[in-house]
Design a protein around this motif. Structure first.
Motif, short mmCIF file in Angstrom:
data_model
loop_
_atom_site.label_atom_id
_atom_site.label_comp_id
_atom_site.label_asym_id
_atom_site.label_seq_id
_atom_site.Cartn_x
_atom_site.Cartn_y
_atom_site.Cartn_z
N GLY A 24 -2.66 0.61 -4.85
CA GLY A 24 -2.46 0.89 -6.26
C GLY A 24 -1.09 1.46 -6.57
N GLN A 25 -0.09 1.07 -5.77
CA GLN A 25 1.24 1.64 -5.94
C GLN A 25 1.74 1.52 -7.37
N ALA A 59 8.43 -9.37 -3.58
CA ALA A 59 8.88 -9.35 -2.19
C ALA A 59 9.10 -10.75 -1.63
N GLU A 60 10.05 -10.86 -0.72
CA GLU A 60 10.22 -12.10 0.05
C GLU A 60 9.06 -12.18 1.05
N ASP A 90 2.52 -8.06 0.52
CA ASP A 90 2.74 -7.06 -0.52
C ASP A 90 1.60 -7.04 -1.54
N GLU A 91 0.51 -7.73 -1.26
CA GLU A 91 -0.66 -7.70 -2.15
C GLU A 91 -1.75 -6.85 -1.52
N ASP A 92 -2.19 -5.86 -2.25
CA ASP A 92 -3.23 -4.95 -1.78
C ASP A 92 -4.49 -5.74 -1.43
N PRO A 93 -5.03 -5.60 -0.21
CA PRO A 93 -6.27 -6.30 0.13
C PRO A 93 -7.42 -6.00 -0.82
N LEU A 150 5.39 -5.87 -9.26
CA LEU A 150 5.15 -5.40 -7.90
C LEU A 150 3.68 -5.53 -7.54
N GLU A 151 2.80 -5.06 -8.44
CA GLU A 151 1.37 -5.15 -8.14
C GLU A 151 0.88 -6.60 -8.20
#
Length: 378
Positions: A22-23, A47-48, A99-102, A41-42
């Motif tokens: 949850g950044q 991100a690459e 970069d994706e929260d599981p 970002l979320e």
């Protein structure tokens, strides 16, 4: 021989959040430009991404699903996606980016499982469980903040709606299918259903900074007018609009069709944009993709979908009026995000901008035509 893996290094089952969970949600950003970056970002769009070798994916599939076969990579926006032919069966394989929260992927998985239980008659893509009986496998990702998630689904044959010229009646069936999915999801909830998603129109009024990436003045003027309409007619209603978890991307590329089926829609795929949001924003996605596609009038095809939707799930007049603005807003949002991503990915700039041109053309033709007024008729 492909690479080997230590089974204890991988975990199966529902995703557990890591330290960066949850950044973006934890960040309160006062400026709209900062808000856009946080939502992107979320949404997993900054991100690459590093790619897994095909041989690595094959080893994982055999180890955790008992599947062998021929793997073909399918280009997609975010996930690594493959088609697997194994014996006489075909599967779709997805690996989430690092970069994706599981927990966000698990939201998508839980939504699909809910629909399988609550509305088994709907032609929703089905998950294949691992040898341990779980719907996904977590893969450690040393180069990212999160574990990656491996999932396997039944491959659904059929033509995407985008490749066909649908009749008025067929478009109405698309609308009624979307309404049925929404009704089946009314009782669904999840801890991450309120995720921040760049495509979610409840954030649209904060996306004006994206205009900085639009060079042509006529496009900026068109976009500013749509933002102004949204601010006037939709934003005051945001807290009162009927809201729930929705599919989020019921576009002509995620709807499979079969003209020989009485209900026309043969498959519903890609739950990557599942989110809790006003119900009309779910319908806006489908309508936006059809704006400006009918020679006889830019609203015609979109209103056929609306007719079908309302035959199953009527909408209050107030929400219908907001829908007319939000459908245009969704098409504009796609054009703006494409322009923005072209600036972030110079190596793909020409490709991305070539794909955004039809959206701007369709927005212009829609803006030049009278907006539909109640009662809507197609």
């Amino acid at each position: 021989m492909g690479p080997s893996f230590d089974p204890t290094a991988l975990r199966t089952g529902p995703a557990q959040a890591t330290g960066a969970t949850g950044q973006a949600q934890a960040v309160w950003v006062n400026s709209d430009s900062g808000f856009i970056e946080a939502v992107a970002l979320e949404s997993g769009l900054l991100a690459e991404q590093s790619q897994l070798a095909d041989s690595t994916v094959l080893v994982l599939l055999e180890q955790f699903y008992g599947l062998k076969g021929k793997l073909v990579r399918i280009p997609t926006e975010k996930d690594e996606t493959f088609r697997l032919r194994s014996g006489g069966e075909t599967y779709l394989v997805k690996v989430s980016p690092s970069d994706e929260d599981p927990a966000i992927v698990q939201l998508q998985t839980a939504c699909m499982e809910h629909l399988e239980r609550a509305a088994p008659e709907l032609p929703v893509q089905r998950l294949v469980r691992s040898l341990n009986g779980e719907p996904q496998v977590l893969i450690p990702a040393p180069d990212g903040p999160f574990d990656r998630v491996l999932r396997v689904m039944r491959y659904m044959p059929g033509d995407v709606l985008a490749s066909q010229t649908a009749s008025a009646g067929q478009l109405q069936l698309v609308g009624s299918s979307l309404a049925r999915v929404g009704l089946a999801l009314q009782e669904f909830d999840h801890a991450r259903a309120d995720r921040m998603l760049l495509w979610d129109l409840k954030h649209f009024h904060r996306m004006r900074p994206l205009l900085a990436y639009v060079d042509e003045q006529h496009k900026r003027s068109l976009a500013e007018d749509i933002f102004d309409q949204f601010d006037e007619k939709v934003v005051p209603l945001l807290d009162t609009l009927t809201s729930q978890v929705v599919h989020g991307d019921f576009s002509p590329f995620n709807v499979l069709i079969d003209p020989d089926r009485p209900d026309y829609v043969s498959g519903i795929i890609d739950f990557g944009d599942v989110v809790r949001t006003p119900v009309i924003f779910d319908l806006s996605v489908t309508m936006a993709n059809l704006l400006g596609t009918a020679p006889s009038g830019p609203w015609k095809h979109a209103l056929h979908v609306l007719d079908g939707y309302r035959s199953i799930r009527p909408l209050p007049d107030q929400e219908l009026e907001a829908l007319i603005v939000s459908a245009q807003a969704r098409l504009l949002l796609r054009a703006l995000i494409t322009q923005w991503r072209a600036s972030q990915l110079p190596q793909r700039r020409d490709y991305l901008l070539s794909h955004s041109k039809p959206d701007w053309d369709r927005l212009a033709s829609t803006a030049a035509a009278p907006a539909p007024r109640l009662p809507f008729t197609s």
